[in-house]
Write an enzyme that holds these catalytic residues in place. Structure first.
Site, PDB file in Angstrom:
ATOM      1  N   ALA A   1      -1.291   0.234   7.062  1.00 13.50           N
ATOM      2  CA  ALA A   1      -1.041  -1.190   6.840  1.00 13.50           C
ATOM      3  C   ALA A   1       0.449  -1.415   6.579  1.00 13.50           C
ATOM      4  O   ALA A   1       1.140  -0.517   6.093  1.00 13.50           O
ATOM      5  CB  ALA A   1      -1.853  -1.662   5.639  1.00 13.50           C
TER       6      ALA A   1
ATOM      7  N   GLY B   1      -4.298   3.089   6.970  1.00 11.74           N
ATOM      8  CA  GLY B   1      -4.967   2.301   8.004  1.00 11.74           C
ATOM      9  C   GLY B   1      -4.821   2.941   9.380  1.00 11.74           C
ATOM     10  O   GLY B   1      -5.666   2.723  10.258  1.00 11.74           O
TER      11      GLY B   1
ATOM     12  N   GLU C   1      -3.270   5.980   0.458  1.00 12.27           N
ATOM     13  CA  GLU C   1      -3.323   4.698  -0.260  1.00 12.27           C
ATOM     14  C   GLU C   1      -3.269   4.871  -1.770  1.00 12.27           C
ATOM     15  O   GLU C   1      -2.645   4.079  -2.479  1.00 12.27           O
ATOM     16  CB  GLU C   1      -4.593   3.927   0.114  1.00 12.27           C
ATOM     17  CG  GLU C   1      -4.565   3.285   1.489  1.00 12.27           C
ATOM     18  CD  GLU C   1      -5.035   4.209   2.594  1.00 12.27           C
ATOM     19  OE1 GLU C   1      -5.064   5.446   2.387  1.00 12.27           O
ATOM     20  OE2 GLU C   1      -5.382   3.707   3.676  1.00 12.27           O
TER      21      GLU C   1
ATOM     22  N   GLU D   1      -7.570   5.284   9.521  1.00 17.63           N
ATOM     23  CA  GLU D   1      -8.816   4.510   9.583  1.00 17.63           C
ATOM     24  C   GLU D   1      -9.039   3.960  10.993  1.00 17.63           C
ATOM     25  O   GLU D   1     -10.168   3.914  11.479  1.00 17.63           O
ATOM     26  CB  GLU D   1      -8.770   3.375   8.541  1.00 17.63           C
ATOM     27  CG  GLU D   1      -8.849   3.933   7.118  1.00 17.63           C
ATOM     28  CD  GLU D   1      -8.617   2.869   6.055  1.00 17.63           C
ATOM     29  OE1 GLU D   1      -7.566   2.216   6.107  1.00 17.63           O
ATOM     30  OE2 GLU D   1      -9.497   2.697   5.188  1.00 17.63           O
TER      31      GLU D   1
HETATM   32  C1  LIG Z   1      -4.355  -0.469   2.542  1.00 23.52           C
HETATM   33  C2  LIG Z   1      -4.239   0.360   3.711  1.00 23.52           C
HETATM   34  C3  LIG Z   1      -3.004   1.069   4.093  1.00 23.52           C
HETATM   35  O1  LIG Z   1      -2.900   1.540   5.171  1.00 23.52           O
HETATM   36  S1  LIG Z   1      -1.770   1.171   2.950  1.00 23.52           S
HETATM   37  C4  LIG Z   1      -0.475   2.027   3.788  1.00 23.52           C
HETATM   38  C5  LIG Z   1      -0.756   3.490   3.873  1.00 23.52           C
HETATM   39  N1  LIG Z   1       0.331   4.163   4.531  1.00 23.52           N
HETATM   40  C6  LIG Z   1       1.245   4.855   3.863  1.00 23.52           C
HETATM   41  O2  LIG Z   1       1.186   4.972   2.666  1.00 23.52           O
HETATM   42  C7  LIG Z   1       2.325   5.481   4.679  1.00 23.52           C
HETATM   43  C8  LIG Z   1       3.669   5.097   4.117  1.00 23.52           C
HETATM   44  N2  LIG Z   1       4.738   5.667   4.901  1.00 23.52           N
HETATM   45  C9  LIG Z   1       5.119   6.952   4.805  1.00 23.52           C
HETATM   46  O3  LIG Z   1       4.523   7.754   4.107  1.00 23.52           O
HETATM   47  C10 LIG Z   1       6.314   7.363   5.583  1.00 23.52           C
HETATM   48  O4  LIG Z   1       7.114   6.214   5.822  1.00 23.52           O
HETATM   49  C11 LIG Z   1       6.014   8.044   6.929  1.00 23.52           C
HETATM   50  C12 LIG Z   1       5.078   7.207   7.799  1.00 23.52           C
HETATM   51  C13 LIG Z   1       5.397   9.422   6.642  1.00 23.52           C
HETATM   52  C14 LIG Z   1       7.354   8.223   7.709  1.00 23.52           C
HETATM   53  O5  LIG Z   1       8.290   8.923   6.894  1.00 23.52           O
HETATM   54  P1  LIG Z   1       9.823   9.029   7.309  1.00 23.52           P
HETATM   55  O6  LIG Z   1      10.464   9.867   6.276  1.00 23.52           O
HETATM   56  O7  LIG Z   1       9.919   9.466   8.730  1.00 23.52           O
HETATM   57  O8  LIG Z   1      10.414   7.549   7.281  1.00 23.52           O
HETATM   58  P2  LIG Z   1      10.561   6.577   6.025  1.00 23.52           P
HETATM   59  O9  LIG Z   1      11.970   6.516   5.624  1.00 23.52           O
HETATM   60  O10 LIG Z   1       9.543   6.890   4.998  1.00 23.52           O
HETATM   61  O11 LIG Z   1      10.127   5.207   6.692  1.00 23.52           O
HETATM   62  C15 LIG Z   1      10.930   4.556   7.673  1.00 23.52           C
HETATM   63  C16 LIG Z   1      10.937   3.058   7.388  1.00 23.52           C
HETATM   64  O12 LIG Z   1       9.605   2.544   7.581  1.00 23.52           O
HETATM   65  C17 LIG Z   1       9.176   1.846   6.421  1.00 23.52           C
HETATM   66  N3  LIG Z   1       7.728   2.089   6.303  1.00 23.52           N
HETATM   67  C18 LIG Z   1       7.091   3.258   6.373  1.00 23.52           C
HETATM   68  N4  LIG Z   1       5.765   3.077   6.271  1.00 23.52           N
HETATM   69  C19 LIG Z   1       5.573   1.755   6.125  1.00 23.52           C
HETATM   70  C20 LIG Z   1       4.417   0.942   5.980  1.00 23.52           C
HETATM   71  N5  LIG Z   1       3.191   1.447   5.958  1.00 23.52           N
HETATM   72  N6  LIG Z   1       4.603  -0.372   5.868  1.00 23.52           N
HETATM   73  C21 LIG Z   1       5.835  -0.924   5.894  1.00 23.52           C
HETATM   74  N7  LIG Z   1       6.974  -0.207   6.029  1.00 23.52           N
HETATM   75  C22 LIG Z   1       6.830   1.115   6.149  1.00 23.52           C
HETATM   76  C23 LIG Z   1       9.959   2.491   5.288  1.00 23.52           C
HETATM   77  O13 LIG Z   1      10.056   1.616   4.188  1.00 23.52           O
HETATM   78  C24 LIG Z   1      11.304   2.717   5.939  1.00 23.52           C
HETATM   79  O14 LIG Z   1      11.974   1.494   5.977  1.00 23.52           O
HETATM   80  P3  LIG Z   1      13.551   1.379   5.862  1.00 23.52           P
HETATM   81  O15 LIG Z   1      13.917   2.099   4.588  1.00 23.52           O
HETATM   82  O16 LIG Z   1      14.077   2.107   7.080  1.00 23.52           O
HETATM   83  O17 LIG Z   1      13.842  -0.053   5.835  1.00 23.52           O
HETATM   84  C25 LIG Z   1      -5.361   0.514   4.591  1.00 23.52           C
HETATM   85  C26 LIG Z   1      -5.831  -0.769   5.115  1.00 23.52           C
HETATM   86  O18 LIG Z   1      -6.378   1.166   3.909  1.00 23.52           O
END
Ligand SMILES: CC(C(=O)SCCNC(=O)CCNC(=O)[C@H](O)C(C)(C)COP(=O)([O-])OP(=O)([O-])OC[C@H]1O[C@@H](n2cnc3c(N)ncnc32)[C@H](O)[C@@H]1OP(=O)([O-])[O-])[C@H](C)O
Length: 719
Positions: free
Chosen positions: A61, A100, A123, A103
């Site tokens: 997400a 997501g 999450e 998922e």
């Molecule tokens: C409720 C629900 C959800 O799904 S909740 C969401 C669950 N997902 C997560 O928890 C994954 C979170 N992301 C990460 O773990 C990592 O990002 C990465 C995927 C392993 C990549 O790592 P990276 O080292 O290569 O790059 P980065 O520097 O981290 O990220 C590069 C840029 O992307 C932005 N970014 C990364 N993931 C993002 C996300 N999910 N949403 C928005 N921005 C995101 C981050 O802030 C950065 O921005 P900027 O600083 O460049 O402006 C559902 C329905 O159940």
């Protein structure tokens, strides 16, 4: 935000296009809904493949959208629709399938993963739970124990592990998308019913209740007061005990309680703060994205004490050749054995071979003449450090970067004794340096932007969370620690015990209270610093009032503890007593109780009952108050930097967001009022006097943390 193509004449290829991680923003969800509808309704299309642009399937997400109202199609019905479709859908997972993203993959009927892909439901680390069916489908696919572990920890798994667990059907070293298209063509004739995870029964272990109970207890012990992992257990229980239609409702109810919680806000703040912290700027205008770091092909570490050893290991394990220097043969030999042992154990744990060939040990600084960068990690003594830097200035080639690992000394004073002040910078590692993730990169006024960029990039290469800070005594972390630990000492005077203070802080969420932490770190270090700065010891003027030093109130209890040879765990006695020197099981010591009672009666202090609330407020508001001063002084560029330092270097509980975020959650007005109240009661403690920035922010209506920067006008920013 989702591209549609027809490949091999009958396969609809849907590509998510939302760089950098193809997060499921409202536009992407809309794109998926439209393209899926097209694929399912087009009679030419016999199968569907979903992939992500730029070799990344999907990062879940879009967390940035959490703050606003839900727009676009909701995820759960969209995913249910994909699963229910009559055409086989294959997920081609490259890069990441997280949250997501996984998922989405779980509603596809088949999953093909590239061998470098990582999958997971992280999450819980954002204070929420997988709320698009993840808690219901994953247990049906891989069983309760494995799903419970992945969902409650948020751990990422490799493609290989995902295959073993049964999350993916195939792992490939080729282009996952092409493999998935071929796979889809073969799947056309096969029945789909057994591939729809929501229709399966969860394989249930006979001891379900005992298992859930054990996991709950483990969580309560490890993550005290943290809500999300417990909610994850509840959701997984629903997968075991309810049909999908009810389980998904339970998942949604649990998510609703978490989604707007302070913990979720704090944890999501931490996610972005961690990423913001690497983005440094200098007063010259140079910044992280316009300054190229130098490549570091070789390094040296001077001093093989605890810090030096950890730094040498951190460098060698990322492939940087290291020359380690000690001043005498015996120390060098001990250091060598320790470093090799640490590196071997580390390599074993990671299942790789130890890079021992990258290490060289020497007694001579002359051997450093060709290295790209030196990290000095000798004893915390300015005169000694200066003599090392003078020597380095002579022996190293003019382009060598000279770094000091100091926890608070003046980096610019060291730069001043060299022939290259622009190439001198502080790299403040935290002990043990090969374990702790934090690195304070201390920018002196003369450190060049290239030097800053190089130290920051080296930190990243070593797997550290690096934060650029300005040069002042104690920098950010240790400067703030002083008012925090001073408050704890004053509370002892007034009637509290070390165990009471520690318990209040541990109940708040710290892994260790301030006294247990000092026992672990060693009480003699601070004692030596206090002696050197004339706060205690023979240099104190005998006419000085006993609880008064350098114009402010002073608590000598920590010195009295040290005078008794109680240096903490290493001596088996400190604020607590341990079974033996080096023991870790802290027990309250009646001798400390005696010491406190004698002290109070000597100074006529009548002990009073101190509440946990007062302990938390005095320690943590004094901590944040110093943080505000650090922002005013331009020693940290933003509150996020301070919070990241406290999260990664000082064990501040992540679900509280860090000291500055915590202050904003409590409400700046309230923090101000409480500080005013405590300062009135203790006018001789300047740390309790509310900082001008705090007052200003309150006067401006207490803006959210992310907006504080707009109110900070530093005339002489150090950053
Ligand atoms: C409720 C629900 C959800 O799904 S909740 C969401 C669950 N997902 C997560 O928890 C994954 C979170 N992301 C990460 O773990 C990592 O990002 C990465 C995927 C392993 C990549 O790592 P990276 O080292 O290569 O790059 P980065 O520097 O981290 O990220 C590069 C840029 O992307 C932005 N970014 C990364 N993931 C993002 C996300 N999910 N949403 C928005 N921005 C995101 C981050 O802030 C950065 O921005 P900027 O600083 O460049 O402006 C559902 C329905 O159940």
């Amino acid at each position: 935000m989702a591209r549609y193509e027809l490949v091999k004449r009958s396969v609809a290829l849907i590509t998510l296009t939302n760089p950098p991680v193809n997060a499921l923003s409202s536009a992407v969800r809309h794109g998926i809904a439209k393209t899926m509808e097209r694929a399912l309704s087009d009679p030419k299309v016999t199968a569907v493949v979903i992939c992500g642009e730029n070799g990344r399937f999907c990062g879940g997400a879009d967390i940035r959208e959490f703050a606003g109202p839900l727009r676009g199609p909701p995820l759960v019905p969209l995913l249910d629709l994909i699963e229910a479709g009559e055409k086989p859908v294959v997920a081609a997972i490259e890069g990441v399938a997280l949250g997501g993203g996984l998922e989405l993959a779980l509603v596809c009927h088949y999953r093909i993963a590239h061998f470098k892909a990582r999958l997971g439901l992280p999450e819980v680390t954002l204070g929420i739970l997988p709320a698009a069916g993840g808690t219901q489908r994953l247990p049906r696919l891989i069983g309760i124990p494995a799903a419970l572990e992945l969902i409650t920890t948020g751990r990422h798994v490799s493609a290989q592990e995902a295959l073993k667990l049964g999350i993916v059907d195939q792992v490939t070293e080729q282009n996952a998308c092409e493999v998935a298209v071929e796979f889809a063509l073969r799947a056309i004739a096969k029945p789909l019913s057994s591939r729809r995870l929501s229709s399966l029964t969860t394989p249930c272990p006979p001891n379900l209740d005992a298992l859930l109970e054990a996991v709950t207890m483990q969580i309560q012990k490890k993550a005290r007061g943290v809500m999300a992992p417990l909610a994850c257990v509840q959701a997984v229980r629903a997968a075991a005990t309810m049909p999908y239609s009810q389980g998904i409702k339970r998942e949604s109810e649990l998510m609703a309680t978490l989604f707007h919680s302070g913990q979720a806000r704090a944890l999501q703040y931490c996610f972005f703060a961690e990423r913001t912290a690497g983005k440094w700027t200098l007063p010259s205008g140079a910044q992280w994205n316009d300054t190229k770091p130098r490549e570091i092909r070789s390094a040296a570490v001077i001093g093989l004490g605890t810090m030096g050893r950890g730094i040498a290991v951190s460098l060698a394990r990322v492939g940087i050749p290291v020359i380690a220097v000690e001043s005498d043969k015996k120390l060098l030999e001990t250091g060598r054995q320790m470093v090799i042992g640490m590196l071997e154990r580390d390599a074993k744990r990671r299942g790789v071979s130890a890079s021992l060939n990258l290490l060289k040990f020497t007694l001579s600084l002359e051997d450093l003449k060709d290295v790209d960068l030196v990290i000095e990690a000798v004893f915390e003594d300015m005169a000694l450090k200066k003599s090392v830097f003078r020597e380095l200035s002579k022996v190293c080639r003019p382009a060598t970067l000279l770094c000091t690992n100091t926890s608070g000394l003046d980096v610019d004073a060291l730069a001043g004794v060299t022939d290259r002040p622009q190439l001198v910078i502080g790299m403040h590692f935290f002990s043990p340096a090969h374990v702790m993730k934090l690195l304070e990169v201390v920018c002196g006024p003369r450190s060049s932007s290239e030097t800053v960029a190089t130290a920051m990039s080296l930190g990243k290469r070593m797997g550290k969370v690096s934060v650029a800070v300005g040069n002042c005594p104690g920098f950010v972390g240790n400067r703030m620690l002083k008012p925090y630990s001073d408050q704890a000492s004053f509370l002892l005077e007034e009637g509290a015990t070390p165990e009471q203070i520690d318990k209040a802080l541990e109940d708040f969420g710290f892994a260790m209270g301030v006294f247990r932490m000092s026992d672990l770190a060693g009480l003699d270090v601070g004692w030596r610093v206090r002696k050197e700065s004339g706060l205690t010891g023979p240099d104190v003027d005998p006419k000085n009032p006993p609880r008064w030093r350098q114009g402010r109130k002073y608590c000598p209890i920590p010195d009295m503890v040290c005078e008794q040879g109680r240096f903490g765990q290493k001596t088996g006695r400190g604020w607590y007593v341990y079974d033996k020197p080096g023991g870790t099981n802290a027990k309250p010591d009646p001798l400390i109780q005696n010491l406190l009672e004698t002290y109070r009666s000597r100074y006529g202090i009548k002990p009073r009952n101190i509440t946990d609330q007062e302990i938390i407020e005095r320690c943590l508001f004094a901590l944040a108050n110093e943080g505000f001063r650090i922002l005013e002084d331009g020693i940290a560029a933003r509150p996020e930097d301070i919070d990241v330092i406290y999260l990664f270097g000082y064990g501040f509980p992540r679900h509280r967001g860090g000291p500055m975020f915590y202050a904003s959650m409590v409400g700046l007005q309230r923090v101000l009022e409480r500080l005013e109240h405590y300062h009135q009661a203790h006018p001789d403690v300047p740390h309790l006097e509310p900082s001008p920035l705090l007052k200003k922010l309150v006067a401006c209506g207490s803006p959210p943390v992310q907006k504080w920067r707009e109110h900070i006008k530093t005339m002489h920013s150090h950053l």
